[in-house]
Design a protein around this motif. Structure first.
Motif, PDB file in Angstrom:
ATOM      1  N   LYS A 129       0.857  -1.189   0.000  1.00  0.00           N
ATOM      2  CA  LYS A 129       0.000   0.000   0.000  1.00  0.00           C
ATOM      3  C   LYS A 129       0.893   1.238   0.000  1.00  0.00           C
ATOM      4  O   LYS A 129       1.725   1.389   0.902  1.00  0.00           O
ATOM      5  CB  LYS A 129      -0.850   0.031   1.270  1.00  0.00           C
ATOM      6  N   ILE A 130       0.708   2.112  -0.974  1.00  0.00           N
ATOM      7  CA  ILE A 130       1.494   3.343  -1.030  1.00  0.00           C
ATOM      8  C   ILE A 130       0.571   4.512  -0.717  1.00  0.00           C
ATOM      9  O   ILE A 130      -0.315   4.855  -1.504  1.00  0.00           O
ATOM     10  CB  ILE A 130       2.146   3.531  -2.426  1.00  0.00           C
ATOM     11  N   THR A 131       0.765   5.087   0.457  1.00  0.00           N
ATOM     12  CA  THR A 131      -0.033   6.246   0.877  1.00  0.00           C
ATOM     13  C   THR A 131       0.739   6.999   1.951  1.00  0.00           C
ATOM     14  O   THR A 131       1.506   6.389   2.697  1.00  0.00           O
ATOM     15  CB  THR A 131      -1.410   5.814   1.420  1.00  0.00           C
ATOM     16  N   LEU A 132       0.540   8.299   2.015  1.00  0.00           N
ATOM     17  CA  LEU A 132       1.164   9.084   3.091  1.00  0.00           C
ATOM     18  C   LEU A 132       0.283   9.106   4.333  1.00  0.00           C
ATOM     19  O   LEU A 132       0.633   9.718   5.337  1.00  0.00           O
ATOM     20  CB  LEU A 132       1.427  10.525   2.620  1.00  0.00           C
ATOM     21  N   ASP A 133      -0.859   8.434   4.272  1.00  0.00           N
ATOM     22  CA  ASP A 133      -1.803   8.426   5.389  1.00  0.00           C
ATOM     23  C   ASP A 133      -1.278   7.505   6.493  1.00  0.00           C
ATOM     24  O   ASP A 133      -1.215   6.288   6.313  1.00  0.00           O
ATOM     25  CB  ASP A 133      -3.167   7.946   4.878  1.00  0.00           C
ATOM     26  N   VAL A 134      -0.910   8.083   7.638  1.00  0.00           N
ATOM     27  CA  VAL A 134      -0.302   7.279   8.712  1.00  0.00           C
ATOM     28  C   VAL A 134      -1.278   6.258   9.299  1.00  0.00           C
ATOM     29  O   VAL A 134      -0.871   5.246   9.863  1.00  0.00           O
ATOM     30  CB  VAL A 134       0.282   8.152   9.859  1.00  0.00           C
ATOM     31  N   ALA A 162       4.881   5.626   6.119  1.00  0.00           N
ATOM     32  CA  ALA A 162       4.502   6.996   5.764  1.00  0.00           C
ATOM     33  C   ALA A 162       5.686   7.963   5.890  1.00  0.00           C
ATOM     34  O   ALA A 162       5.869   8.848   5.056  1.00  0.00           O
ATOM     35  CB  ALA A 162       3.337   7.458   6.619  1.00  0.00           C
ATOM     36  N   GLU A 163       6.509   7.779   6.911  1.00  0.00           N
ATOM     37  CA  GLU A 163       7.654   8.654   7.117  1.00  0.00           C
ATOM     38  C   GLU A 163       8.625   8.532   5.938  1.00  0.00           C
ATOM     39  O   GLU A 163       9.002   9.512   5.305  1.00  0.00           O
ATOM     40  CB  GLU A 163       8.352   8.271   8.439  1.00  0.00           C
ATOM     41  N   TYR A 164       8.947   7.295   5.627  1.00  0.00           N
ATOM     42  CA  TYR A 164       9.927   7.076   4.576  1.00  0.00           C
ATOM     43  C   TYR A 164       9.393   7.479   3.201  1.00  0.00           C
ATOM     44  O   TYR A 164      10.134   7.934   2.328  1.00  0.00           O
ATOM     45  CB  TYR A 164      10.365   5.600   4.645  1.00  0.00           C
ATOM     46  N   LEU A 165       8.063   7.405   3.030  1.00  0.00           N
ATOM     47  CA  LEU A 165       7.480   7.769   1.740  1.00  0.00           C
ATOM     48  C   LEU A 165       7.501   9.270   1.478  1.00  0.00           C
ATOM     49  O   LEU A 165       7.285   9.700   0.359  1.00  0.00           O
ATOM     50  CB  LEU A 165       6.044   7.249   1.638  1.00  0.00           C
ATOM     51  N   LYS A 166       7.798  10.068   2.532  1.00  0.00           N
ATOM     52  CA  LYS A 166       7.881  11.516   2.297  1.00  0.00           C
ATOM     53  C   LYS A 166       8.960  11.842   1.271  1.00  0.00           C
ATOM     54  O   LYS A 166       8.861  12.801   0.523  1.00  0.00           O
ATOM     55  CB  LYS A 166       8.177  12.256   3.605  1.00  0.00           C
ATOM     56  N   GLY A 167       9.995  11.028   1.240  1.00  0.00           N
ATOM     57  CA  GLY A 167      11.056  11.217   0.240  1.00  0.00           C
ATOM     58  C   GLY A 167      10.562  10.991  -1.176  1.00  0.00           C
ATOM     59  O   GLY A 167      11.178  11.464  -2.132  1.00  0.00           O
ATOM     60  N   SER A 168       9.434  10.295  -1.321  1.00  0.00           N
ATOM     61  CA  SER A 168       8.936  10.005  -2.669  1.00  0.00           C
ATOM     62  C   SER A 168       8.339  11.237  -3.338  1.00  0.00           C
ATOM     63  O   SER A 168       7.987  11.202  -4.511  1.00  0.00           O
ATOM     64  CB  SER A 168       7.920   8.853  -2.636  1.00  0.00           C
ATOM     65  N   LEU A 169       8.232  12.341  -2.582  1.00  0.00           N
ATOM     66  CA  LEU A 169       7.742  13.587  -3.175  1.00  0.00           C
ATOM     67  C   LEU A 169       8.838  14.319  -3.959  1.00  0.00           C
ATOM     68  O   LEU A 169       8.594  15.370  -4.537  1.00  0.00           O
ATOM     69  CB  LEU A 169       7.192  14.510  -2.082  1.00  0.00           C
ATOM     70  N   TYR A 170      10.030  13.777  -3.952  1.00  0.00           N
ATOM     71  CA  TYR A 170      11.150  14.412  -4.658  1.00  0.00           C
ATOM     72  C   TYR A 170      11.711  13.408  -5.663  1.00  0.00           C
ATOM     73  O   TYR A 170      11.625  12.190  -5.448  1.00  0.00           O
ATOM     74  CB  TYR A 170      12.210  14.881  -3.641  1.00  0.00           C
ATOM     75  N   TRP A 171      12.279  13.912  -6.760  1.00  0.00           N
ATOM     76  CA  TRP A 171      12.780  13.023  -7.824  1.00  0.00           C
ATOM     77  C   TRP A 171      13.716  11.965  -7.248  1.00  0.00           C
ATOM     78  O   TRP A 171      14.651  12.294  -6.517  1.00  0.00           O
ATOM     79  CB  TRP A 171      13.522  13.852  -8.891  1.00  0.00           C
ATOM     80  N   HIS A 172      13.468  10.731  -7.600  1.00  0.00           N
ATOM     81  CA  HIS A 172      14.299   9.650  -7.065  1.00  0.00           C
ATOM     82  C   HIS A 172      14.234   8.407  -7.944  1.00  0.00           C
ATOM     83  O   HIS A 172      13.391   8.288  -8.828  1.00  0.00           O
ATOM     84  CB  HIS A 172      13.870   9.287  -5.637  1.00  0.00           C
ATOM     85  N   ILE A 173      15.146   7.492  -7.641  1.00  0.00           N
ATOM     86  CA  ILE A 173      15.169   6.154  -8.230  1.00  0.00           C
ATOM     87  C   ILE A 173      14.902   5.207  -7.062  1.00  0.00           C
ATOM     88  O   ILE A 173      15.425   5.428  -5.964  1.00  0.00           O
ATOM     89  CB  ILE A 173      16.553   5.879  -8.869  1.00  0.00           C
ATOM     90  N   ASP A 174      14.106   4.166  -7.272  1.00  0.00           N
ATOM     91  CA  ASP A 174      13.821   3.225  -6.173  1.00  0.00           C
ATOM     92  C   ASP A 174      15.015   2.301  -5.946  1.00  0.00           C
ATOM     93  O   ASP A 174      15.655   1.848  -6.893  1.00  0.00           O
ATOM     94  CB  ASP A 174      12.582   2.374  -6.500  1.00  0.00           C
ATOM     95  N   GLY A 175      15.307   2.033  -4.670  1.00  0.00           N
ATOM     96  CA  GLY A 175      16.278   0.987  -4.337  1.00  0.00           C
ATOM     97  C   GLY A 175      17.721   1.334  -4.671  1.00  0.00           C
ATOM     98  O   GLY A 175      18.493   0.463  -5.068  1.00  0.00           O
ATOM     99  N   THR A 176      18.109   2.595  -4.445  1.00  0.00           N
ATOM    100  CA  THR A 176      19.507   2.955  -4.738  1.00  0.00           C
ATOM    101  C   THR A 176      20.471   2.287  -3.756  1.00  0.00           C
ATOM    102  O   THR A 176      21.677   2.333  -3.961  1.00  0.00           O
ATOM    103  CB  THR A 176      19.711   4.491  -4.687  1.00  0.00           C
ATOM    104  N   SER A 210      18.303  12.557   1.604  1.00  0.00           N
ATOM    105  CA  SER A 210      16.927  12.913   1.214  1.00  0.00           C
ATOM    106  C   SER A 210      16.110  13.447   2.391  1.00  0.00           C
ATOM    107  O   SER A 210      15.117  14.142   2.199  1.00  0.00           O
ATOM    108  CB  SER A 210      16.213  11.708   0.594  1.00  0.00           C
ATOM    109  N   LEU A 211      16.552  13.149   3.619  1.00  0.00           N
ATOM    110  CA  LEU A 211      15.835  13.617   4.816  1.00  0.00           C
ATOM    111  C   LEU A 211      15.638  15.131   4.795  1.00  0.00           C
ATOM    112  O   LEU A 211      14.571  15.652   5.118  1.00  0.00           O
ATOM    113  CB  LEU A 211      16.618  13.181   6.070  1.00  0.00           C
ATOM    114  N   PHE A 212      16.678  15.864   4.385  1.00  0.00           N
ATOM    115  CA  PHE A 212      16.629  17.331   4.453  1.00  0.00           C
ATOM    116  C   PHE A 212      15.652  17.941   3.450  1.00  0.00           C
ATOM    117  O   PHE A 212      15.287  19.103   3.565  1.00  0.00           O
ATOM    118  CB  PHE A 212      18.032  17.914   4.255  1.00  0.00           C
ATOM    119  N   TYR A 213      15.237  17.160   2.447  1.00  0.00           N
ATOM    120  CA  TYR A 213      14.252  17.669   1.485  1.00  0.00           C
ATOM    121  C   TYR A 213      12.904  17.902   2.167  1.00  0.00           C
ATOM    122  O   TYR A 213      12.208  18.848   1.865  1.00  0.00           O
ATOM    123  CB  TYR A 213      14.058  16.687   0.322  1.00  0.00           C
TER     124      TYR A 213
END
Ligand code: OGA
Ligand code: MN
Length: 280
Positions: free
Chosen positions: A81-86, A93-107, A163-166
């Motif tokens: 399930k992919i959602t920011l809803d805690v 949800a915490e880790y998915l906040k990084g998904s709001l910025y350009w990224h590649i999965d599984g670096t 990515s945390l600082f984003y």
């Protein structure tokens, strides 16, 4: 006399340099007969959209398995399930906040996942929660020869803590240390694939370019991100319920566009196991 009917992949381009829509019916996709053609189209176009295909969870898993090895993210083999809803997804949800910025999965993996398949159960309100994609093959291929030569051999340190600082500009020290403990990984700035094609490896996990002055390093990482995410190389998918999108995680970046975490947006994800290690 028997008449053999062969199913053909039916496609249309979304934008000249990124994305194809796949127009085949659900049964044709689930048969597996089109798997080779789908894999080719994915590599060529970066992103495949299956509008309103309405797979059930089991069908999404079955379809994923036709394309390669299913990389289940859950011990029971279910979709994620992919959602920011805690309330729905407290740990992620915490880790998915990084998904709001350009990224590649599984670096962080030796062999990054080949592709992700994301389907829409509940979309966010229009104008929010699109998913953006950038074709990093096309972005590399259109660099000047001088720029290609400048970037070809550079290495970049990637780390989750970068990515945390984003999304949290002033994190507590304990949180920084916790994320640093996850580790760092050196990745090529330009990935030369087995096929001979090259793509850019960028995103919010990129911390610095090795052996380059820090100002220059930031200019390379952010300048190339700006280059790769210009309109020509990108596509923003506006979700309708039942849509499925696959992206080639080895030749694209992606991000969720902002949405209200409490709006009910719910996406289901499956992944395909990687087939090619980073070339460092
Ligand atoms: C992902 C991701 C983006 C989105 O599932 O890896 O980055 O729009 N999702 O939810
Ligand atoms: Mn992602």
């Amino acid at each position: 006399m028997s008449v053999a009917t062969q199913t053909k992949l039916r496609t249309e381009h979304v934008k000249p340099k990124i994305g194809s829509r796949i127009l085949n019916k659900k049964e044709e996709l689930l048969s597996g007969d089109l798997a080779d053609e789908i894999r080719e189209e994915l590599e060529a176009r970066g992103v495949l959209v299956f509008p309103g295909i309405n797979f059930t969870e089991d069908e999404q898993i079955a379809f994923t398995r036709t394309l390669g090895e299913y990389a289940s993210e859950n011990p029971d083999g279910s979709v994620s399930k992919i959602t920011l809803d805690v309330k729905e997804n407290p740990s992620a949800a915490e880790y998915l906040k990084g998904s709001l910025y350009w990224h590649i999965d599984g670096t962080r993996n030796e062999v990054p996942i080949l592709a992700s398949l994301l389907s829409c159960k509940v979309p966010s309100p229009k104008g929010t929660g699109n998913t953006g994609f950038s074709n990093t093959y096309a972005a590399y291929e259109e660099l000047s020869d001088a720029d290609k030569a400048k970037y070809d051999d550079l290495k970049v340190v990637h780390a989750p803590w970068a990515s945390l600082f984003y999304y949290e500009p002033e994190p507590p020290l304990a949180k920084i240390k916790g994320m640093q403990a996850i580790g760092e990984k050196v990745l090529p700035l330009v990935w030369e694939h087995k096929s001979g094609r090259k793509s850019l490896v960028l995103g919010c996990t990129a911390h610095h370019v090795i052996g380059v002055d820090h100002l220059e390093s930031a200019q390379i990482i952010h300048g190339l991100r700006e280059w790769a995410t210009q309109p020509d190389f990108t596509y923003s998918h506006e979700w309708e319920p039942g849509d499925l999108v696959i992206w080639d995680n080895t030749g694209t970046m992606h991000r969720a566009e902002w949405y209200d975490p409490n709006c009910g947006r719910m996406m289901l994800r499956t992944k395909l196991e990687g087939e090619e290690p980073w070339t460092v």
